[in-house]
Scaffold this active site. Structure first.
Site, PDB file in Angstrom:
ATOM      1  N   TYR A  19       0.840  -1.213   0.000  1.00 10.70           N
ATOM      2  CA  TYR A  19       0.000   0.000   0.000  1.00 10.70           C
ATOM      3  C   TYR A  19       0.867   1.252   0.000  1.00 10.70           C
ATOM      4  CZ  TYR A  19      -2.747   3.822   2.036  1.00 10.70           C
ATOM      5  OH  TYR A  19      -3.319   5.043   2.296  1.00 10.70           O
TER       6      TYR A  19
HETATM    7  P1  NAD Z   1     -12.168   5.445   1.860  1.00  7.14           P
HETATM    8  O1  NAD Z   1     -12.012   4.039   1.429  1.00  7.14           O
HETATM    9  O2  NAD Z   1     -13.187   5.738   2.900  1.00  7.14           O
HETATM   10  O3  NAD Z   1     -12.438   6.375   0.583  1.00  7.14           O
HETATM   11  C1  NAD Z   1     -11.863   6.126  -0.677  1.00  7.14           C
HETATM   12  C2  NAD Z   1     -12.961   6.203  -1.729  1.00  7.14           C
HETATM   13  O4  NAD Z   1     -12.357   6.038  -3.021  1.00  7.14           O
HETATM   14  C3  NAD Z   1     -14.017   5.094  -1.597  1.00  7.14           C
HETATM   15  O5  NAD Z   1     -15.324   5.649  -1.463  1.00  7.14           O
HETATM   16  C4  NAD Z   1     -13.874   4.291  -2.886  1.00  7.14           C
HETATM   17  O6  NAD Z   1     -15.095   3.770  -3.387  1.00  7.14           O
HETATM   18  C5  NAD Z   1     -13.256   5.310  -3.833  1.00  7.14           C
HETATM   19  N1  NAD Z   1     -12.525   4.672  -4.933  1.00  7.14           N
HETATM   20  C6  NAD Z   1     -11.516   3.778  -4.830  1.00  7.14           C
HETATM   21  N2  NAD Z   1     -11.130   3.389  -6.057  1.00  7.14           N
HETATM   22  C7  NAD Z   1     -11.916   4.057  -6.959  1.00  7.14           C
HETATM   23  C8  NAD Z   1     -12.005   4.060  -8.363  1.00  7.14           C
HETATM   24  N3  NAD Z   1     -11.228   3.281  -9.123  1.00  7.14           N
HETATM   25  N4  NAD Z   1     -12.918   4.860  -8.958  1.00  7.14           N
HETATM   26  C9  NAD Z   1     -13.743   5.627  -8.199  1.00  7.14           C
HETATM   27  N5  NAD Z   1     -13.725   5.656  -6.856  1.00  7.14           N
HETATM   28  C10 NAD Z   1     -12.806   4.870  -6.229  1.00  7.14           C
HETATM   29  O7  NAD Z   1     -10.714   5.956   2.357  1.00  7.14           O
HETATM   30  P2  NAD Z   1     -10.303   7.219   3.227  1.00  7.14           P
HETATM   31  O8  NAD Z   1      -9.846   6.742   4.548  1.00  7.14           O
HETATM   32  O9  NAD Z   1     -11.339   8.271   3.117  1.00  7.14           O
HETATM   33  O10 NAD Z   1      -8.995   7.689   2.428  1.00  7.14           O
HETATM   34  C11 NAD Z   1      -9.063   8.704   1.431  1.00  7.14           C
HETATM   35  C12 NAD Z   1      -7.690   8.916   0.854  1.00  7.14           C
HETATM   36  O11 NAD Z   1      -6.780   9.321   1.878  1.00  7.14           O
HETATM   37  C13 NAD Z   1      -7.063   7.692   0.217  1.00  7.14           C
HETATM   38  O12 NAD Z   1      -6.325   8.140  -0.901  1.00  7.14           O
HETATM   39  C14 NAD Z   1      -6.127   7.152   1.276  1.00  7.14           C
HETATM   40  O13 NAD Z   1      -5.056   6.428   0.718  1.00  7.14           O
HETATM   41  C15 NAD Z   1      -5.658   8.447   1.904  1.00  7.14           C
HETATM   42  N6  NAD Z   1      -5.215   8.316   3.288  1.00  7.14           N
HETATM   43  C16 NAD Z   1      -6.109   7.986   4.262  1.00  7.14           C
HETATM   44  C17 NAD Z   1      -5.681   7.933   5.584  1.00  7.14           C
HETATM   45  C18 NAD Z   1      -6.610   7.578   6.697  1.00  7.14           C
HETATM   46  O14 NAD Z   1      -6.128   7.485   7.841  1.00  7.14           O
HETATM   47  N7  NAD Z   1      -7.914   7.406   6.446  1.00  7.14           N
HETATM   48  C19 NAD Z   1      -4.350   8.223   5.895  1.00  7.14           C
HETATM   49  C20 NAD Z   1      -3.463   8.507   4.874  1.00  7.14           C
HETATM   50  C21 NAD Z   1      -3.910   8.589   3.566  1.00  7.14           C
HETATM   51  C1  UGA Z   2      -3.983   4.311   8.435  1.00  4.00           C
HETATM   52  C2  UGA Z   2      -4.896   4.099   7.200  1.00  4.00           C
HETATM   53  O1  UGA Z   2      -5.589   2.860   7.305  1.00  4.00           O
HETATM   54  C3  UGA Z   2      -4.117   4.106   5.927  1.00  4.00           C
HETATM   55  O2  UGA Z   2      -5.050   4.147   4.847  1.00  4.00           O
HETATM   56  C4  UGA Z   2      -3.267   5.324   5.910  1.00  4.00           C
HETATM   57  O3  UGA Z   2      -2.567   5.480   4.742  1.00  4.00           O
HETATM   58  C5  UGA Z   2      -2.328   5.327   7.093  1.00  4.00           C
HETATM   59  O4  UGA Z   2      -3.159   5.401   8.264  1.00  4.00           O
HETATM   60  C6  UGA Z   2      -1.417   6.518   7.103  1.00  4.00           C
HETATM   61  O5  UGA Z   2      -1.304   7.224   8.093  1.00  4.00           O
HETATM   62  O6  UGA Z   2      -0.769   6.733   6.104  1.00  4.00           O
HETATM   63  P1  UGA Z   2      -2.794   2.731  10.136  1.00  4.00           P
HETATM   64  O7  UGA Z   2      -1.767   3.654  10.697  1.00  4.00           O
HETATM   65  O8  UGA Z   2      -2.470   1.293  10.071  1.00  4.00           O
HETATM   66  O9  UGA Z   2      -3.204   3.138   8.667  1.00  4.00           O
HETATM   67  O10 UGA Z   2      -4.113   3.041  10.991  1.00  4.00           O
HETATM   68  P2  UGA Z   2      -5.062   2.118  11.855  1.00  4.00           P
HETATM   69  O11 UGA Z   2      -5.715   1.090  10.998  1.00  4.00           O
HETATM   70  O12 UGA Z   2      -5.941   3.005  12.650  1.00  4.00           O
HETATM   71  O13 UGA Z   2      -4.043   1.329  12.816  1.00  4.00           O
HETATM   72  C7  UGA Z   2      -3.277   2.004  13.788  1.00  4.00           C
HETATM   73  C8  UGA Z   2      -2.518   0.965  14.585  1.00  4.00           C
HETATM   74  O14 UGA Z   2      -3.451   0.173  15.304  1.00  4.00           O
HETATM   75  C9  UGA Z   2      -1.696   0.004  13.737  1.00  4.00           C
HETATM   76  O15 UGA Z   2      -0.455  -0.219  14.325  1.00  4.00           O
HETATM   77  C10 UGA Z   2      -2.511  -1.288  13.738  1.00  4.00           C
HETATM   78  O16 UGA Z   2      -1.744  -2.457  13.686  1.00  4.00           O
HETATM   79  C11 UGA Z   2      -3.240  -1.191  15.053  1.00  4.00           C
HETATM   80  N1  UGA Z   2      -4.555  -1.888  14.977  1.00  4.00           N
HETATM   81  C12 UGA Z   2      -5.475  -1.490  14.075  1.00  4.00           C
HETATM   82  C13 UGA Z   2      -4.811  -2.930  15.829  1.00  4.00           C
HETATM   83  O17 UGA Z   2      -3.956  -3.327  16.657  1.00  4.00           O
HETATM   84  N2  UGA Z   2      -6.026  -3.548  15.751  1.00  4.00           N
HETATM   85  C14 UGA Z   2      -6.984  -3.180  14.864  1.00  4.00           C
HETATM   86  O18 UGA Z   2      -8.084  -3.790  14.832  1.00  4.00           O
HETATM   87  C15 UGA Z   2      -6.703  -2.106  13.993  1.00  4.00           C
END
Ligand code: NAD
Ligand code: UGA
Length: 335
Positions: free
Chosen positions: A163
Site C-alpha cells: 500500500y
Molecule cells: P475510503 O475508502 O473511505 O475512501 C476512498 C474512496 O475512493 C471510496 O469511497 C472508494 O469507493 C473510492 N474509490 C476507490 N477506487 C476508486 C475508483 N477506481 N474509482 C472511483 N472511486 C474509487 O478511504 P479514506 O480513509 O477516506 O482515504 C481517502 C484517501 O486518503 C485515500 O487516498 C487514502 O489512501 C488516503 N489516506 C487515508 C488515511 C486515513 O487514515 N484514512 C491516511 C493517509 C492517507
Molecule cells: C492508516 C490508514 O488505514 C491508511 O489508509 C493510511 O494510509 C495510514 O493510516 C497513514 O497514516 O498513512 P494505520 O496507521 O495502520 O493506517 O491506521 P489504523 O488502521 O488506525 O491502525 C493504527 C494501529 O493500530 C496500527 O499499528 C494497527 O496495527 C493497530 N490496529 C489497528 C490494531 O492493533 N487492531 C486493529 O483492529 C486495527
C-alpha cells in the site's frame, strides 16, 4: 489569468467549482460537506453509489440533495468521466484503495490499479482540462521505519507495505505531471497521518476501540500494542486539504497532529472516556505495520498557514459522541 493566480482565487471565492474523487469515502465525505458549507459547487466522483451503499450514503448525507452538489457514479479506471473536470478550479484526488495490512495478497491488483493507474488518468485529465490546482491524498506510510523523531518531507521514503509503495507512486506521479513543460496544474500531495473521527473506515483502530469498549467484543491488537501513530482528527485534515487547495505550491506536505500515541495508550483513553474496559485479543504483528509515525508539519504551517488544533483526547471524545448518536443504547452510561 496565470494558473497560480487562478488557483489562489479558488476557494477564496464562493463560486468555485471543486471536484472530489473518492467523495463517498470517509475523508471525501467530510471534505465534500465542508466545501458545500463554504459555498462551493462540488462534483463528487466515486465508484460506490449512495443509493446502493450504506456507507457511501452516510458519508454523503450532507451533500446529497444540495443543489450545488452533483454525484457521478464512475470508476476512474473506466474512461468517459474526464469531461467532468472541465471548468474545475480545483480537483481533490482522494479516491484510492486504502489500508496497510490487506495490501500484501491478491488485493494488490486493486491497490495498484486504483492508486497508481487511476492517478495517472486523473492527472492526464486534469492537465487536459487545464485545471489549475490538484490536491492528492498521500500517506504517512511512504516513510516506513523511522528513528522515532518527527518525519520531515525530505526524510527517506522506504514504504514497508505494498500500500505504501502505491501511495508513494501516487504522489510521485502527480508531482511529475505538475513538472511537465507548460503544465497548467500545480500539485500538493498531502501525507495524511492516521485519520480518525466520525465516519472513520471500519478497518481502523480508533473506531474499533470505541466499539469494543461499548459492545464488549474483543479488539484484536496486532503485535505488542506499543506501535505509535500520529493520530490526526478529521476536521484538521479537512482544514489542511482546503488550505492546500487555496495555495499554488507544488510538493509533498505532511498533515499530522504532531503527537505519537501507542495503541495501548489509545485503549486507556477509550476506557477513560467510556468508563468501560476494552477487551482485547492478541494477534501477531502485522506485516507492513510501521513501528511508529510522527509528523513534522512545519512545512504545511509555513506554506498553507495550517496547523492541527484537535488533540487525541478531544478528538476521541467527538468520535465517541458521534458513535453514541448512532448507537444510543450502547452508550447509556458513558462518561
Ligand atoms: P475510503 O475508502 O473511505 O475512501 C476512498 C474512496 O475512493 C471510496 O469511497 C472508494 O469507493 C473510492 N474509490 C476507490 N477506487 C476508486 C475508483 N477506481 N474509482 C472511483 N472511486 C474509487 O478511504 P479514506 O480513509 O477516506 O482515504 C481517502 C484517501 O486518503 C485515500 O487516498 C487514502 O489512501 C488516503 N489516506 C487515508 C488515511 C486515513 O487514515 N484514512 C491516511 C493517509 C492517507
Ligand atoms: C492508516 C490508514 O488505514 C491508511 O489508509 C493510511 O494510509 C495510514 O493510516 C497513514 O497514516 O498513512 P494505520 O496507521 O495502520 O493506517 O491506521 P489504523 O488502521 O488506525 O491502525 C493504527 C494501529 O493500530 C496500527 O499499528 C494497527 O496495527 C493497530 N490496529 C489497528 C490494531 O492493533 N487492531 C486493529 O483492529 C486495527
Amino acid at each position: 489569468m496565470p494558473h497560480a493566480a487562478r488557483a489562489f482565487r479558488a476557494l477564496a471565492d464562493s463560486s468555485i467549482r471543486a471536484v472530489v474523487t473518492g467523495a463517498a469515502g470517509f475523508i471525501g465525505g467530510h471534505l465534500t460537506a465542508r466545501l458545500l458549507a463554504e459555498g462551493a459547487d462540488v462534483c463528487g466522483l466515486d465508484r460506490r453509489h449512495p443509493a446502493s451503499d450504506l456507507v457511501a450514503r452516510r458519508n454523503l448525507a450532507e451533500g446529497c440533495g444540495q443543489s450545488r452538489f452533483s454525484f457521478h457514479h464512475v470508476d476512474l479506471l473506466t474512461p468517459g468521466w474526464e469531461p467532468v473536470l472541465n471548468g474545475a478550479d480545483v480537483v481533490f484526488h482522494l479516491a484510492a484503495v486504502p489500508g496497510v495490512r490487506p495490501s500484501w495478497g491478491a488485493a494488490f491488483d486493486e491497490y495498484a490499479s486504483c492508486n497508481v493507474i487511476a492517478t495517472q488518468r486523473v492527472m492526464n485529465a486534469a492537465i487536459h482540462a487545464r485545471v489549475p490546482r490538484v490536491v492528492v491524498a498521500s500517506s504517512s506510510s511512504v516513510y516506513g521505519r523511522t528513528d522515532g523523531r518527527p518525519s520531515t518531507e525530505n526524510a527517506a521514503t522506504r514504504p514497508l507495505s505494498p500500500y505504501g509503495v502505491t501511495k508513494l507512486a501516487t504522489e510521485a506521479l502527480a508531482l511529475a505531471h505538475a513538472g511537465r513543460a507548460d503544465s497548467p496544474t500545480t500539485v500538493a500531495a498531502l501525507r495524511y497521518f492516521t485519520v480518525y473521527g466520525p465516519g472513520q473506515r471500519p478497518d481502523m483502530l480508533i473506531g474499533r476501540v470505541l466499539s469494543a469498549a461499548l459492545e464488549g467484543t474483543p479488539l484484536t491488537v496486532y503485535g505488542s500494542g506499543e506501535q505509535r501513530r500520529d493520530f490526526t482528527y478529521i476536521d484538521d485534515v479537512v482544514d489542511a486539504t482546503l488550505a492546500a487547495g487555496r495555495s499554488h505550491a507544488s510538493g509533498a506536505f505532511n498533515v499530522g497532529a504532531g503527537a505519537a500515541t501507542s495503541v495501548s495508550e489509545v485503549l486507556r483513553v477509550a476506557e477513560q472516556l467510556t468508563g468501560r474496559p476494552v477487551p482485547t485479543r492478541p494477534a501477531p504483528a502485522a506485516d507492513g505495520d510501521a513501528p511508529g509515525t510522527l509528523a513534522d508539519s512545519t512545512l504545511a504551517r509555513d506554506v498553507f498557514g495550517w496547523r492541527a488544533r484537535v488533540d487525541l483526547q478531544a478528538g476521541m471524545r467527538r468520535h465517541l459522541k458521534w458513535h453514541c448518536s448512532r448507537h444510543a443504547t450502547r452508550c447509556a452510561s458513558t462518561a
